[in-house]
Design a protein around this motif. Structure first.
Motif, PDB file in Angstrom:
ATOM      1  N   SER A  74       0.828  -1.208   0.000  1.00  0.00           N
ATOM      2  CA  SER A  74       0.000   0.000   0.000  1.00  0.00           C
ATOM      3  C   SER A  74       0.864   1.261   0.000  1.00  0.00           C
ATOM      4  O   SER A  74       0.853   2.062   0.933  1.00  0.00           O
ATOM      5  CB  SER A  74      -0.928  -0.007   1.219  1.00  0.00           C
ATOM      6  OG  SER A  74      -1.777  -1.125   1.180  1.00  0.00           O
TER       7      SER A  74
ATOM      8  N   PHE B 285      -3.260   5.391  -0.335  1.00  0.00           N
ATOM      9  CA  PHE B 285      -3.976   4.352   0.407  1.00  0.00           C
ATOM     10  C   PHE B 285      -4.363   4.855   1.811  1.00  0.00           C
ATOM     11  O   PHE B 285      -4.015   4.232   2.820  1.00  0.00           O
ATOM     12  CB  PHE B 285      -3.091   3.095   0.524  1.00  0.00           C
ATOM     13  CG  PHE B 285      -2.754   2.476  -0.798  1.00  0.00           C
ATOM     14  CD1 PHE B 285      -3.547   1.477  -1.343  1.00  0.00           C
ATOM     15  CD2 PHE B 285      -1.645   2.897  -1.514  1.00  0.00           C
ATOM     16  CE1 PHE B 285      -3.245   0.906  -2.574  1.00  0.00           C
ATOM     17  CE2 PHE B 285      -1.332   2.331  -2.744  1.00  0.00           C
ATOM     18  CZ  PHE B 285      -2.135   1.333  -3.272  1.00  0.00           C
TER      19      PHE B 285
ATOM     20  N   LYS C 249      -7.183   4.989   3.577  1.00  0.00           N
ATOM     21  CA  LYS C 249      -8.049   4.147   4.417  1.00  0.00           C
ATOM     22  C   LYS C 249      -7.268   2.945   4.941  1.00  0.00           C
ATOM     23  O   LYS C 249      -7.388   2.576   6.108  1.00  0.00           O
ATOM     24  CB  LYS C 249      -9.292   3.676   3.661  1.00  0.00           C
ATOM     25  CG  LYS C 249     -10.130   4.791   3.082  1.00  0.00           C
ATOM     26  CD  LYS C 249     -10.612   5.759   4.127  1.00  0.00           C
ATOM     27  CE  LYS C 249     -11.403   6.873   3.498  1.00  0.00           C
ATOM     28  NZ  LYS C 249     -11.253   8.142   4.153  1.00  0.00           N
ATOM     29  N   THR C 250      -6.460   2.346   4.104  1.00  0.00           N
ATOM     30  CA  THR C 250      -5.648   1.199   4.521  1.00  0.00           C
ATOM     31  C   THR C 250      -4.694   1.601   5.638  1.00  0.00           C
ATOM     32  O   THR C 250      -4.514   0.870   6.612  1.00  0.00           O
ATOM     33  CB  THR C 250      -4.854   0.631   3.324  1.00  0.00           C
ATOM     34  OG1 THR C 250      -5.779   0.290   2.283  1.00  0.00           O
ATOM     35  CG2 THR C 250      -4.071  -0.605   3.712  1.00  0.00           C
TER      36      THR C 250
ATOM     37  N   LYS D 298      -5.103   3.663   7.902  1.00  0.00           N
ATOM     38  CA  LYS D 298      -5.744   3.926   9.194  1.00  0.00           C
ATOM     39  C   LYS D 298      -5.388   2.824  10.186  1.00  0.00           C
ATOM     40  O   LYS D 298      -5.421   3.037  11.389  1.00  0.00           O
ATOM     41  CB  LYS D 298      -7.267   4.018   9.043  1.00  0.00           C
ATOM     42  CG  LYS D 298      -7.744   5.338   8.473  1.00  0.00           C
ATOM     43  CD  LYS D 298      -9.241   5.446   8.517  1.00  0.00           C
ATOM     44  CE  LYS D 298      -9.719   5.735   9.932  1.00  0.00           C
ATOM     45  NZ  LYS D 298     -11.158   6.055   9.984  1.00  0.00           N
TER      46      LYS D 298
ATOM     47  N   ILE E 189     -13.109   1.877  11.032  1.00  0.00           N
ATOM     48  CA  ILE E 189     -13.440   2.202   9.644  1.00  0.00           C
ATOM     49  C   ILE E 189     -14.949   2.451   9.644  1.00  0.00           C
ATOM     50  O   ILE E 189     -15.731   1.540   9.926  1.00  0.00           O
ATOM     51  CB  ILE E 189     -13.092   1.030   8.683  1.00  0.00           C
ATOM     52  CG1 ILE E 189     -11.618   0.629   8.791  1.00  0.00           C
ATOM     53  CG2 ILE E 189     -13.484   1.380   7.254  1.00  0.00           C
ATOM     54  CD1 ILE E 189     -10.621   1.680   8.365  1.00  0.00           C
TER      55      ILE E 189
ATOM     56  N   GLU F 146     -16.435   4.620   4.784  1.00  0.00           N
ATOM     57  CA  GLU F 146     -15.040   4.371   4.394  1.00  0.00           C
ATOM     58  C   GLU F 146     -14.808   2.941   3.915  1.00  0.00           C
ATOM     59  O   GLU F 146     -13.740   2.632   3.386  1.00  0.00           O
ATOM     60  CB  GLU F 146     -14.110   4.626   5.601  1.00  0.00           C
ATOM     61  CG  GLU F 146     -14.140   6.047   6.102  1.00  0.00           C
ATOM     62  CD  GLU F 146     -13.314   6.236   7.352  1.00  0.00           C
ATOM     63  OE1 GLU F 146     -12.445   7.129   7.343  1.00  0.00           O
ATOM     64  OE2 GLU F 146     -13.516   5.487   8.344  1.00  0.00           O
TER      65      GLU F 146
ATOM     66  N   LEU G 265     -11.982   1.552   1.209  1.00  0.00           N
ATOM     67  CA  LEU G 265     -10.969   0.630   1.744  1.00  0.00           C
ATOM     68  C   LEU G 265     -10.893  -0.635   0.899  1.00  0.00           C
ATOM     69  O   LEU G 265      -9.798  -1.104   0.570  1.00  0.00           O
ATOM     70  CB  LEU G 265     -11.277   0.281   3.202  1.00  0.00           C
ATOM     71  CG  LEU G 265     -10.365  -0.783   3.828  1.00  0.00           C
ATOM     72  CD1 LEU G 265      -8.904  -0.363   3.792  1.00  0.00           C
ATOM     73  CD2 LEU G 265     -10.818  -1.091   5.253  1.00  0.00           C
TER      74      LEU G 265
ATOM     75  N   GLU H 279      -8.958   0.120  -2.152  1.00  0.00           N
ATOM     76  CA  GLU H 279      -7.526   0.217  -1.870  1.00  0.00           C
ATOM     77  C   GLU H 279      -6.889  -1.152  -1.696  1.00  0.00           C
ATOM     78  O   GLU H 279      -5.800  -1.409  -2.225  1.00  0.00           O
ATOM     79  CB  GLU H 279      -7.287   1.045  -0.599  1.00  0.00           C
ATOM     80  CG  GLU H 279      -7.539   2.515  -0.780  1.00  0.00           C
ATOM     81  CD  GLU H 279      -7.314   3.322   0.489  1.00  0.00           C
ATOM     82  OE1 GLU H 279      -7.777   4.467   0.529  1.00  0.00           O
ATOM     83  OE2 GLU H 279      -6.668   2.811   1.436  1.00  0.00           O
ATOM     84  N   ILE H 280      -7.561  -2.050  -0.970  1.00  0.00           N
ATOM     85  CA  ILE H 280      -7.004  -3.395  -0.764  1.00  0.00           C
ATOM     86  C   ILE H 280      -6.891  -4.121  -2.098  1.00  0.00           C
ATOM     87  O   ILE H 280      -5.871  -4.750  -2.398  1.00  0.00           O
ATOM     88  CB  ILE H 280      -7.858  -4.198   0.245  1.00  0.00           C
ATOM     89  CG1 ILE H 280      -7.752  -3.574   1.634  1.00  0.00           C
ATOM     90  CG2 ILE H 280      -7.433  -5.668   0.273  1.00  0.00           C
ATOM     91  CD1 ILE H 280      -8.742  -4.130   2.655  1.00  0.00           C
TER      92      ILE H 280
END
Length: 108
Positions: free
Chosen positions: A39, A45, A47-48, A50, A60, A64, A68, A71-72
């Motif tokens: 990431s 990234f 949200k990741t 966080k 989360i 969000e 997320l 992003e993953i």
């Protein structure tokens, strides 16, 4: 001897609602490390990251969850991570979203 402490993702409307019936997903420290490594850059990234600090509790929020998941999925494609654990995390997050829940993250 190393003690295994998974990162617990708990789906609930409110933190106070978490109990023995709360849906939980456990992410291993090694998979967490692989996801964080994939990431990058961090600004792409948000949200990741966080939950980049494995030992810090975070949450989360419902709104969000889909960013997320995106992003993953992006990180796993970029670094060609073929992780069934990350696929299961995405399914868990999508399920939480479909139930309009937030996700609370703890390392126990």
């Amino acid at each position: 001897m190393e003690i295994f402490m998974p990162l617990d993702f708990m789906a609930a409307e409110n933190q106070k609602d978490i109990n023995e019936n709360t849906p939980v997903f456990c992410l291993s420290e090694s998979t967490h490390g692989a996801l964080m490594g994939a990431s990058a850059p961090r600004k792409d990234f948000p949200k990741t990251h966080k939950f980049s600090d494995y030992y810090a509790d975070t949450s989360i929020l419902f709104g969000e969850i889909l960013p997320l998941v995106t992003e993953i999925e992006k990180a796993t494609k970029l670094k060609n991570l073929n992780s069934s654990e990350l696929k299961d995390l995405v399914k868990f997050l999508q399920s939480a979203y479909s139930k309009k829940l937030n996700v609370f993250i703890y390392c126990d």
